[in-house]
Design a protein around this motif. Structure first.
Motif, PDB file in Angstrom:
ATOM      1  N   ARG A  28      10.925  -7.663  16.246  1.00  0.00           N
ATOM      2  CA  ARG A  28      10.798  -7.974  14.823  1.00  0.00           C
ATOM      3  C   ARG A  28      12.173  -8.268  14.231  1.00  0.00           C
ATOM      4  O   ARG A  28      13.142  -7.571  14.510  1.00  0.00           O
ATOM      5  N   CYS A  60      -1.912  -7.329   5.920  1.00  0.00           N
ATOM      6  CA  CYS A  60      -0.627  -6.860   6.473  1.00  0.00           C
ATOM      7  C   CYS A  60      -0.395  -5.362   6.255  1.00  0.00           C
ATOM      8  O   CYS A  60      -0.468  -4.878   5.126  1.00  0.00           O
ATOM      9  N   ARG A  88      -2.994 -16.594   8.240  1.00  0.00           N
ATOM     10  CA  ARG A  88      -1.708 -17.261   8.427  1.00  0.00           C
ATOM     11  C   ARG A  88      -1.943 -18.722   8.835  1.00  0.00           C
ATOM     12  O   ARG A  88      -2.742 -19.010   9.723  1.00  0.00           O
ATOM     13  N   TRP A  93       1.974 -17.870   4.957  1.00  0.00           N
ATOM     14  CA  TRP A  93       0.915 -17.403   4.056  1.00  0.00           C
ATOM     15  C   TRP A  93       0.697 -18.415   2.948  1.00  0.00           C
ATOM     16  O   TRP A  93       1.655 -18.980   2.414  1.00  0.00           O
ATOM     17  N   ARG A 127      11.781 -15.748   7.988  1.00  0.00           N
ATOM     18  CA  ARG A 127      10.321 -15.710   7.872  1.00  0.00           C
ATOM     19  C   ARG A 127       9.923 -15.524   6.413  1.00  0.00           C
ATOM     20  O   ARG A 127      10.644 -14.866   5.659  1.00  0.00           O
ATOM     21  N   GLU A 145      11.727  -5.768   2.258  1.00  0.00           N
ATOM     22  CA  GLU A 145      11.619  -4.763   3.323  1.00  0.00           C
ATOM     23  C   GLU A 145      10.767  -3.602   2.787  1.00  0.00           C
ATOM     24  O   GLU A 145      11.197  -2.863   1.888  1.00  0.00           O
ATOM     25  N   SER A 146       9.581  -3.449   3.353  1.00  0.00           N
ATOM     26  CA  SER A 146       8.623  -2.491   2.797  1.00  0.00           C
ATOM     27  C   SER A 146       9.150  -1.065   2.732  1.00  0.00           C
ATOM     28  O   SER A 146       8.868  -0.337   1.780  1.00  0.00           O
TER      29      SER A 146
HETATM   30  N1  LIG Z   1      10.057  -5.473   8.052  1.00  0.00           N
HETATM   31  C1  LIG Z   1       9.145  -6.129   7.180  1.00  0.00           C
HETATM   32  C2  LIG Z   1       8.054  -6.801   7.973  1.00  0.00           C
HETATM   33  C3  LIG Z   1       7.077  -7.541   7.136  1.00  0.00           C
HETATM   34  C4  LIG Z   1       6.203  -8.491   7.989  1.00  0.00           C
HETATM   35  O1  LIG Z   1       6.540  -8.782   9.153  1.00  0.00           O
HETATM   36  N2  LIG Z   1       5.117  -8.982   7.412  1.00  0.00           N
HETATM   37  C5  LIG Z   1       4.275  -9.926   8.127  1.00  0.00           C
HETATM   38  C6  LIG Z   1       2.810  -9.715   7.842  1.00  0.00           C
HETATM   39  S1  LIG Z   1       2.142  -8.307   8.628  1.00  0.00           S
HETATM   40  C7  LIG Z   1       4.561 -11.326   7.636  1.00  0.00           C
HETATM   41  O2  LIG Z   1       4.587 -11.575   6.454  1.00  0.00           O
HETATM   42  N3  LIG Z   1       4.756 -12.250   8.559  1.00  0.00           N
HETATM   43  C8  LIG Z   1       4.928 -13.641   8.250  1.00  0.00           C
HETATM   44  C9  LIG Z   1       5.735 -14.325   9.306  1.00  0.00           C
HETATM   45  O3  LIG Z   1       6.321 -13.640  10.147  1.00  0.00           O
HETATM   46  O4  LIG Z   1       5.776 -15.543   9.269  1.00  0.00           O
HETATM   47  C10 LIG Z   1       8.604  -5.100   6.224  1.00  0.00           C
HETATM   48  O5  LIG Z   1       8.298  -3.984   6.658  1.00  0.00           O
HETATM   49  O6  LIG Z   1       8.483  -5.400   5.039  1.00  0.00           O
END
Ligand SMILES: N[C@@H](CCC(=O)N[C@@H](CS)C(=O)NCC(=O)O)C(=O)O
Length: 329
Positions: A28, A60, A88, A93, A127, A145-146
């Motif tokens: 990640r 998510c 997606r 999104w 991303r 960042e959550s």
């Molecule tokens: N480290 C980030 C990760 C967030 C994340 O990866 N979200 C995913 C959805 S589960 C996302 O939006 N992915 C879109 C992409 O990677 O294009 C957090 O915890 O906020």
């Protein structure tokens, strides 16, 4: 070499999700907007009613934790929430009006989440993730960042919430448990929250094998922790950050990860009685402890099951398990 998402087709249900690195392991990427909203009126991003907007979707798990804390803290009238679609597409999104979402971004009329990132930074290259916390005044993403967004929500907006929901009265991160919670966060994040993704997005047998065993070793460890402590929540008689960070992954486990991410050595409902009890207690609770039931009300199994199915370029959503979550026994 970094992994990437490859779009092969414009049909949102035909997106090739190719997230793993060349060696088959999924890694990640770090979030890029890392500013902080603070209760200090002199801060760069001071807490103000109506100023900030939380962007998320209902599939998510990282967005889910932010949504949970937003509702646990009673921030509905303080921070607006914008829910986009959970499928997606090749462009990330989008707003598609699917279950529980809005047809377009209410602030700017955007149709894609990427437009918000480019509004914040025209040169943004990362991303386009959820959750994202937007500042209406400075027109930028404060933080995406959550784990940091939820910590801002614990305290920064307390002046605007009911005293019974403030951190001083009802701490989600009690100082005497901080060290233990942070120690748990570390291994739960690595092997469980992100661990399920390392299984689901692995593109080599070796990577999958390593991560699936690490995941179940950590679930066993959580089961032992709950058995040893004999408390309803991970750290005592009240909900803390540890419960908030674990819940979105556990709520998705039997319903999505077991089948779709091949996390199928055991099921929560059949093999982890303590964890199963903990999960159902949170989901079904409607008392003050959960501010009237925010765990159940923020858990949406259609977006969860469909979201993961289409992300993995599958077209058929598994029927089971029935029910997605079982009643409290
Ligand atoms: N480290 C980030 C990760 C967030 C994340 O990866 N979200 C995913 C959805 S589960 C996302 O939006 N992915 C879109 C992409 O990677 O294009 C957090 O915890 O906020």
């Amino acid at each position: 070499m970094a992994g990437n998402l490859e779009a092969e087709s414009k049909d949102p249900r035909q997106v090739v999700f190719n997230a793993a690195d060349k060696d088959g392991h999924y890694r990640r990427k770090a979030s890029q907007f890392r500013n902080v909203v603070s209760a200090d009126p002199e801060a760069e991003f001071p807490a103000e009613k109506g100023r900030y907007v939380l962007y998320l979707n209902l599939g998510c798990p990282w967005a889910h934790r932010a949504n949970l804390v937003h509702k646990l803290k009673g921030l509905q009238d303080v921070i607006q929430v914008v829910v986009m679609g959970y499928v997606r597409t090749p462009e990330g999104w989008v707003y598609d009006g699917s279950e529980g979402s809005v047809p377009c971004d209410p602030l700017y009329g955007f149709t894609k989440h990427s437009q918000l990132y480019h509004k914040a930074d025209p040169n943004y290259q990362g991303r386009y993730t959820v959750p994202a916390l937007w500042d209406r005044k400075r027109e930028t993403i404060v933080n995406n960042e959550s784990s940091e967004i939820i910590r801002m929500f614990y305290t920064a907006f307390d002046a605007f919430v009911d005293p019974s929901l403030r951190e001083t009265y009802k701490p989600l991160l009690p100082s005497d448990k901080l060290k233990d919670i942070e120690a748990m966060n570390e291994w739960v994040y690595d092997t469980i929250n992100n661990g399920v993704y390392k299984c689901g997005f692995a593109s080599s047998q070796e990577s999958y094998n390593t991560n699936v065993h690490a995941l179940f070793a950590s679930l066993d460890r959580l089961e032992s922790h709950l058995a040893a402590n004999q408390t309803p929540y991970l750290f005592g008689d009240h909900i803390t950050e540890a419960d908030i960070r674990l819940y979105p992954t556990m709520a998705r486990f039997d319903a999505a990860y077991f089948t779709l991410f091949k996390c199928n050595l055991k099921m929560i409902r059949h093999d982890y009685p303590k964890l199963h009890q903990w999960l159902r207690k949170l989901y079904w609770d409607s008392s003050e402890e959960t501010n009237g039931g925010v765990f159940g009300s923020t858990t949406h199994f259609v977006p969860i099951k469909e979201g993961y199915t289409y992300t993995l370029k599958q077209t058929v959503v598994p029927a089971g398990p029935v029910d997605a979550i079982l009643p409290l026994g």
